[in-house]
Structures are given as structure tokens and as C-alpha cells.
Design a protein around this motif. Structure first.
Motif, mmCIF file in Angstrom:
data_model
loop_
_atom_site.group_PDB
_atom_site.id
_atom_site.type_symbol
_atom_site.label_atom_id
_atom_site.label_comp_id
_atom_site.label_asym_id
_atom_site.label_seq_id
_atom_site.Cartn_x
_atom_site.Cartn_y
_atom_site.Cartn_z
ATOM 1 N N TYR A 1 1.810 -14.899 5.315
ATOM 2 C CA TYR A 1 2.802 -14.063 4.741
ATOM 3 C C TYR A 1 4.050 -14.162 4.866
ATOM 4 C CZ TYR A 1 4.571 -9.358 3.257
ATOM 5 O OH TYR A 1 5.349 -8.477 2.525
ATOM 6 N N ASP B 1 6.808 -2.193 -5.875
ATOM 7 C CA ASP B 1 7.736 -2.993 -5.665
ATOM 8 C C ASP B 1 8.431 -3.367 -6.785
ATOM 9 O OD1 ASP B 1 6.280 -2.790 -3.334
ATOM 10 O OD2 ASP B 1 5.792 -4.877 -3.066
ATOM 11 N N ARG C 1 2.355 -11.382 -10.171
ATOM 12 C CA ARG C 1 3.266 -10.793 -8.968
ATOM 13 C C ARG C 1 4.644 -10.704 -9.426
ATOM 14 N NH1 ARG C 1 1.739 -9.029 -4.090
ATOM 15 N NH2 ARG C 1 3.614 -9.937 -3.273
HETATM 16 C C1 DGY Z 1 4.391 -7.262 -0.534
HETATM 17 O O1 DGY Z 1 4.727 -8.342 0.159
HETATM 18 O O2 DGY Z 1 4.022 -7.604 -1.768
HETATM 19 C C2 DGY Z 1 4.222 -5.997 -0.280
HETATM 20 O O3 DGY Z 1 4.177 -5.261 -1.327
HETATM 21 C C3 DGY Z 1 5.612 -5.598 0.398
HETATM 22 O O4 DGY Z 1 5.451 -4.579 1.191
#
Ligand code: DGY
Length: 421
Positions: A83, A165, A197
Motif C-alpha cells: 500500500y 475519494d 481507480r
Molecule cells: C485508498 O487508498 O484508495 C483509500 O481510499 C484511501 O483511504
């Protein structure tokens, strides 16, 4: 095994697989830590698998609570290279490390539901008593730090704080945030198709804000004055309002009652200002751009969330119910996160179109409160059909029902156990 039994077994299996020992990752790989609002929704799912485990989800999340009361949006319980941005980017001191922003505060509402539906009443009482001071400090933090001028609505400083987001609602505000110039490597695209995304340009600005908070010493009084991203998010404010109402109720059930005068005043103040965000032409509520001091004219599913916080008039609720039915004609596979009529609508790209089951559930809950059981049931049927068709994805194309984003997703499984199965 019947189809229903199979769906239930799959949902329970997802929670068990994503359980990393007291906390649940949203999905393996893409999101390898504990997220704030995911944890709340996921705890609800655990209620149907292992009641004691439902409570542990909150205990683990509160391990990351800051001294000032904030519950961060991610608690980094372990290391992972999967991540970005991880703890080395946020640079928040603490054990466990965390991010420096929060997320829609639905924890108190989930605690209320779990407390009311629990079978082990002694455990529920003990857990409630232990959680109450932490929840109260969290909610007081929101009003104190995020509404220092007592406007009645709290501020957000990062699109991640909304949980929505890359919603088109944030596009114009985000344009005022510079793009970070230092190199960095995204990891989300190792797990999910880039078409589902946020864009690189948006990430550049998300990361700028991460640096900005650190450079401002996480001093949110200062950040309130100078943050280039500054919104009043209608959905977050609705979740907060409902959470505080539920917290005030929980206080009557706790063994030792706390003084709720200040939280009661915050609920009353919010109730006064919600009407100012109603849009009589769009038939929903709008987010607010704090730099321009005006509403953001983009129709998103967040605009229906005041149903969930009981903040609409009966007339507004009826108009929203009718509007939701229209959205469901254009996108029958759950409620689109952005109106299919917006030019920015994108059926598969995260919060720019896809439907999300926890949002469907919260809005259906609000619809029922206002007596629109038929539309609530329509949302439930639409949501159930998606998981039958596609399984437990993170989000779904609202037109085709195709699963998008992460697979075997905890909150989708949790909402299915609680609401659909
Ligand atoms: C992401 O990293 O996509 C999350 O939504 C952030 O919280």
C-alpha cells in the motif's frame, strides 16, 4: 447448499479470511491495514459470525485513537509493501502508527446496532461502557477541531476523509491543490485495473496534502486557516449527525452516564444548517466549497445521506425518494455514487459512478425512517441482485452490475449479512 446458504457461507468466509487477528482488512493486497469506516461496517458483519469478534474490531481501531480524540482513517497495525502511502509517508508518531486524517464517523451508529442486536448482553454492556468515553472524545474532537467557528457543519481537508475519494464533487476544489513534484510509486494499480481507480493527477494532489499536514505539524487549527482543500462534506456531516444522535441514545444505556450537553448542542446546531445545503432543483443536498463559500453543484449519492441523519423535511424526503427511483432507472444495479446524468459520470471509476452497498444500505435506512419503504426495498433488491450476479466486490457498475475494485471485500460481505441475506 441452496443459493442463499452459499451466499451466506461466502460472506462469512470473506470476513474470516480478511481477519488478521482482531481487526479485518477491507481486502487482502489492495488495503492491508484497518480502515476507520470499513471497521465500523465490518463489525456489523461479524455480529452474524462471532458476536465477541464484532466488539474486538472496535477495540483494535481505538488502539489508534489520538490523544486529542481523533480516530484516524487508517491504523497501520503491521507493515506491508502493498500500500501507498504507508506510515513512512504520513510520519505520525504513535504505536500503532496511523494517518493524520479521519473518515466518516459511523462507529457510534454501528455500536448501537450491535448493542441492540447482541445476544450476550453482559458482554455488550461491558463493551459499551468501555467504548463510550472513547466515542465521546471522538465526536467532541470533530466539533471542536473541525468546526472551530461553530458553523454547525464540520470541515474536511482531504478527499480521503470523505471516503468518496475521487468523487466529481471534489474536482474543482482539488484543482487548487498543487501537484506534488517528488517521485512516488502507487501500489493500488498492482491490484486493480487503472480504469477503476483515481487518476495520477488526482494522486499527485492527494499526496501533496499528506505532505502538507505533516509540514503543518498536524495542527488542525492552522490547517483550518490555510488548507488548499477545504470542504463541508454533506455525507460526512450526515454520518456525524446520525452518529451523535445514536451516541446520545447510547449514553442513556451506559452504566455511568456522561454529560452530553455539548454534543446535544452540536446536533441542534447542525439541524439548523442542513436546510441551507438543500438544492430545490436537483432534489438532494450539496457539498460546500469553503474557499468559495458556496455549494458544489454536483449530484452525488452523498446528497441523499441527510435521509440517514433524519435531517430532511418530509417534503424533501419525498422528493429524494422520487429522485432515487429515477437514478435507479438509469442505473438499476444499486444507487450510482454520481448521478448518471452528470457529464463526469464514469460507471466503473471508484466514486465517479459505481454503486457501493454500504451507501445503499444507509440511504435505504433513511428512506424507511421517512416511510418510503417501497424505495428502500427497491434499493435492497437491487443490491441483493448485484451480489448474486457478481459476488462480493468493493463496488459495482450501476448499469451492468459488474463487480469492480477489490475482490472478497469485507464491508460488502458485512452489509450482505446484515441487510441482504
Ligand atoms: C485508498 O487508498 O484508495 C483509500 O481510499 C484511501 O483511504
Amino acid at each position: 447448499m441452496s443459493k442463499l446458504e452459499n451466499l451466506v457461507a461466502q460472506a462469512k468466509g470473506i470476513l474470516r479470511t480478511n481477519d488478521l487477528g482482531g481487526y479485518t482488512v477491507p481486502t487482502k493486497g489492495l488495503y492491508p491495514f484497518q480502515w476507520n469506516w470499513d471497521a465500523g461496517v465490518t463489525a456489523l458483519g461479524w455480529l452474524y459470525v462471532d458476536e465477541a469478534r464484532a466488539w474486538t474490531e472496535f477495540d483494535k481501531l481505538f488502539e489508534g485513537q489520538w490523544d486529542n480524540g481523533m480516530v484516524p482513517h487508517i491504523v497501520f497495525h503491521q507493515e506491508s509493501d502493498d500500500y501507498f502511502p504507508g506510515p513512512d509517508q504520513w510520519k505520525v508518531e504513535g504505536n500503532p502508527p496511523t494517518t493524520s486524517i479521519s473518515q466518516p464517523p459511523l462507529l457510534a451508529t454501528m455500536v448501537r446496532i450491535i448493542y441492540e442486536q447482541s445476544k450476550d448482553k453482559d458482554l455488550a454492556q461491558a463493551k459499551l461502557d468501555a467504548l463510550m468515553p472513547k466515542l465521546i472524545r471522538y465526536h467532541e474532537w470533530w466539533y471542536r477541531e473541525r468546526d472551530p467557528e461553530t458553523t454547525g457543519l464540520v470541515s474536511s481537508y482531504h478527499p480521503w476523509e470523505s471516503g468518496m475519494d475521487n468523487s466529481p464533487a471534489w474536482d474543482d476544489v482539488l484543482q487548487r491543490v498543487p501537484q506534488v513534484t517528488r517521485p512516488y510509486q502507487r501500489r493500488d494499480l498492482n491490484h486493480v485495473d487503472s480504469k477503476q481507480r483515481p487518476l495520477k493527477e488526482q494522486y499527485d494532489r492527494y499526496i501533496y496534502l499528506v505532505d502538507f499536514f505533516r509540514e503543518n505539524d498536524f495542527d488542525y487549527q492552522k490547517i483550518y486557516q490555510n488548507c488548499p482543500f477545504h470542504t463541508q462534506d454533506i455525507s460526512l456531516n450526515a454520518v456525524l449527525q446520525r452518529g451523535t444522535i445514536d451516541l446520545i441514545h447510547l449514553n442513556t444505556l451506559a452504566s455511568v452516564a456522561a454529560d452530553m450537553t455539548s454534543l446535544e448542542a452540536s446536533v441542534a446546531k447542525a439541524e439548523e444548517v442542513f436546510p441551507s445545503l438543500w438544492d430545490a432543483e436537483r432534489h438532494l443536498f450539496l457539498n460546500r466549497d469553503q474557499a468559495l463559500e458556496k455549494a458544489i453543484p454536483v449530484s452525488t449519492s452523498g446528497g441523499f445521506m441527510p435521509l440517514y441523519s433524519y435531517s430532511a423535511t418530509p417534503e424533501q424526503a419525498a422528493l429524494m425518494a422520487a429522485e432515487i427511483k429515477e437514478w435507479l432507472v438509469l442505473g438499476p444495479s444499486g444507487l450510482a455514487s454520481t448521478s448518471p446524468l452528470e457529464s463526469t459520470f464514469d460507471a466503473k471509476r471508484y466514486w465517479r459512478g459505481p454503486s457501493w452497498l454500504h451507501i445503499n444500505w444507509m440511504i435505504a435506512d433513511g428512506l424507511k425512517h421517512y416511510g418510503h419503504d417501497d424505495v428502500a426495498e427497491q434499493l435492497r433488491q437491487a443490491s441483493r441482485a448485484i451480489i448474486e450476479q457478481s459476488g462480493y466486490f468493493e463496488y459495482f457498475d450501476p448499469i451492468t452490475g459488474e463487480g469492480c475494485g477489490g475482490k472478497d471485500f469485507s464491508w460488502t460481505a458485512a452489509i450482505a449479512l446484515h441487510w441482504l441475506l
